[in-house]
Design a protein around this motif. Structure first.
Motif, short mmCIF file in Angstrom:
data_model
loop_
_atom_site.label_atom_id
_atom_site.label_comp_id
_atom_site.label_asym_id
_atom_site.label_seq_id
_atom_site.Cartn_x
_atom_site.Cartn_y
_atom_site.Cartn_z
N LEU A 142 0.83 -1.21 0.00
CA LEU A 142 0.00 0.00 0.00
C LEU A 142 0.86 1.26 0.00
CD1 LEU A 142 -2.86 -1.00 2.47
CD2 LEU A 142 -3.02 -0.69 0.00
N THR A 143 1.99 1.20 0.68
CA THR A 143 2.91 2.34 0.68
C THR A 143 3.41 2.63 -0.73
OG1 THR A 143 3.64 1.87 2.94
CG2 THR A 143 5.08 3.24 1.60
N LYS A 144 3.76 1.57 -1.47
CA LYS A 144 4.24 1.73 -2.83
C LYS A 144 3.14 2.27 -3.75
CE LYS A 144 7.68 -2.01 -2.63
NZ LYS A 144 8.00 -3.38 -3.12
N LYS A 145 1.92 1.76 -3.57
CA LYS A 145 0.81 2.13 -4.44
C LYS A 145 0.32 3.56 -4.20
CE LYS A 145 0.07 -1.56 -6.98
NZ LYS A 145 0.12 -1.52 -8.47
N THR A 146 0.31 3.98 -2.94
CA THR A 146 -0.27 5.27 -2.61
C THR A 146 0.75 6.40 -2.47
OG1 THR A 146 -0.13 4.84 -0.22
CG2 THR A 146 -2.13 4.10 -1.37
N ASN A 147 2.03 6.03 -2.34
CA ASN A 147 3.10 7.01 -2.11
C ASN A 147 2.90 7.79 -0.81
OD1 ASN A 147 4.67 6.51 -4.47
ND2 ASN A 147 3.16 7.64 -5.67
N LYS A 148 2.16 7.19 0.11
CA LYS A 148 1.97 7.79 1.43
C LYS A 148 3.07 7.30 2.37
CE LYS A 148 -2.03 9.81 0.56
NZ LYS A 148 -2.21 11.29 0.61
N PRO A 149 3.35 8.06 3.45
CA PRO A 149 4.38 7.63 4.41
C PRO A 149 4.01 6.29 5.05
CG PRO A 149 3.78 9.93 4.76
CD PRO A 149 2.79 9.38 3.79
N VAL A 150 5.03 5.52 5.39
CA VAL A 150 4.81 4.22 6.03
C VAL A 150 4.01 4.38 7.31
CG1 VAL A 150 5.95 2.30 7.19
CG2 VAL A 150 6.89 3.17 5.06
N SER A 151 4.32 5.42 8.08
CA SER A 151 3.63 5.62 9.36
C SER A 151 2.12 5.82 9.13
CB SER A 151 4.21 6.83 10.09
OG SER A 151 4.13 8.00 9.28
N PHE A 152 1.78 6.58 8.07
CA PHE A 152 0.36 6.82 7.76
C PHE A 152 -0.34 5.53 7.38
CE2 PHE A 152 -2.96 7.50 4.60
CZ PHE A 152 -3.79 8.40 5.26
N ILE A 153 0.31 4.73 6.51
CA ILE A 153 -0.29 3.48 6.06
C ILE A 153 -0.42 2.50 7.22
CG2 ILE A 153 0.05 1.47 4.57
CD1 ILE A 153 -0.80 3.96 3.07
N ARG A 154 0.63 2.38 8.03
CA ARG A 154 0.60 1.46 9.17
C ARG A 154 -0.51 1.83 10.14
NH1 ARG A 154 4.17 -2.42 11.22
NH2 ARG A 154 3.15 -3.40 13.00
N ASN A 155 -0.60 3.14 10.45
CA ASN A 155 -1.64 3.58 11.38
C ASN A 155 -3.03 3.36 10.79
OD1 ASN A 155 0.18 4.38 13.34
ND2 ASN A 155 0.28 6.50 12.63
N ALA A 156 -3.18 3.62 9.49
CA ALA A 156 -4.49 3.44 8.84
C ALA A 156 -4.92 1.98 8.89
CB ALA A 156 -4.42 3.91 7.39
N ILE A 157 -3.98 1.07 8.64
CA ILE A 157 -4.29 -0.37 8.69
C ILE A 157 -4.65 -0.79 10.11
CG2 ILE A 157 -3.32 -2.68 8.42
CD1 ILE A 157 -1.61 -1.60 6.14
N GLU A 158 -3.85 -0.36 11.08
CA GLU A 158 -4.08 -0.75 12.47
C GLU A 158 -5.43 -0.21 12.98
OE1 GLU A 158 -1.82 -2.24 14.87
OE2 GLU A 158 -0.47 -2.85 13.27
N ILE A 159 -5.72 1.04 12.65
CA ILE A 159 -6.98 1.65 13.09
C ILE A 159 -8.17 0.95 12.43
CG2 ILE A 159 -8.38 3.75 12.99
CD1 ILE A 159 -5.75 5.33 13.31
#
Length: 219
Positions: A142-159
């Motif tokens: 998802l980080t590669k696909k969205t170009n969003k920061p890892v922290s944002f993607i990780r938090n979004a998944i966890e939440i």
């Protein structure tokens, strides 16, 4: 342990997966609230009358498929992670191999100890260089696909896992908040203890083994 030796890599992988499961069960048995993914697994367990381990396996399987279609490569460690962590969780929980405590102090100690053991398991299984776990693979994809920061993607998944799990009946508590905020620091601390640098990891993937076998047997 020489991670380049195939036997040693497999041993290290399974040691890591077992330790990871031990750490998860320790945080569960602390009974202070579940980690985000375990809230999701608990919700699925309650909804579909399956074990926590079976819920973990089912979620891992779906995530592997999603990550694959998002372009993430899969290693044998990814597949084994998907199945055996859940399998080990069930063995530990159904046989009551990890104790529970009434003392609030001991429960807190169990929770923090569990996060430390999870960090040790991460060092072992990632160091086997046989592919990342399903949830880490999804984060990377998802980080590669969205170009969003890892922290944002990780938090979004966890939440997302936390919210869906809660709606399905998963258990929240003060431990949920503590683990959500501190598990990353525990893993980082363990990495530092073992002088473990993920940037030096070079995973071997299933497609590489398929190519190798083709070259060996189809000439």
């Amino acid at each position: 342990m020489n991670s380049k030796n195939p036997i040693n890599r497999i041993i290290r992988l399974f040691l890591g997966l077992f330790l990871f499961a031990v750490g998860i069960v320790m945080t569960i048995n602390a009974n202070l609230g579940l980690a985000p993914w375990d809230v999701f697994h608990k919700g699925l367990s309650s909804t579909f009358s399956i074990t926590m381990g079976e819920a973990s396996i089912a979620v891992g399987f779906i995530i592997v498929i999603i990550a694959f279609f998002l372009g993430e490569r899969i290693g044998w460690g990814t597949v084994f992670n998907m199945y055996f962590i859940g399998y080990f969780i069930d063995i530990l929980m159904l046989n009551n191999l990890i104790p529970t405590f009434d003392s609030y102090f001991l429960r807190i100690f169990m929770m923090f100890g569990g996060m430390f053991v999870i960090g040790c398991g991460s060092v072992a299984y990632i160091g086997a260089e046989l592919g990342s776990g399903p949830r880490d693979g999804l984060m990377i994809a998802l980080t590669k696909k969205t170009n969003k920061p890892v922290s944002f993607i990780r938090n979004a998944i966890e939440i997302s896992a936390l919210l869906v799990g809660y709606l399905l009946g998963g258990t929240l508590g003060i431990g949920t908040v503590i683990m959500s905020l501190s598990i990353g620091y525990f893993v980082q601390f363990v990495f530092k203890i073992f002088n473990f640098d993920v940037n030096n990891i070079k995973h071997r993937y299933i497609d590489e083994d398929i190519v190798m076998l083709k070259e060996k047997f189809i000439r």
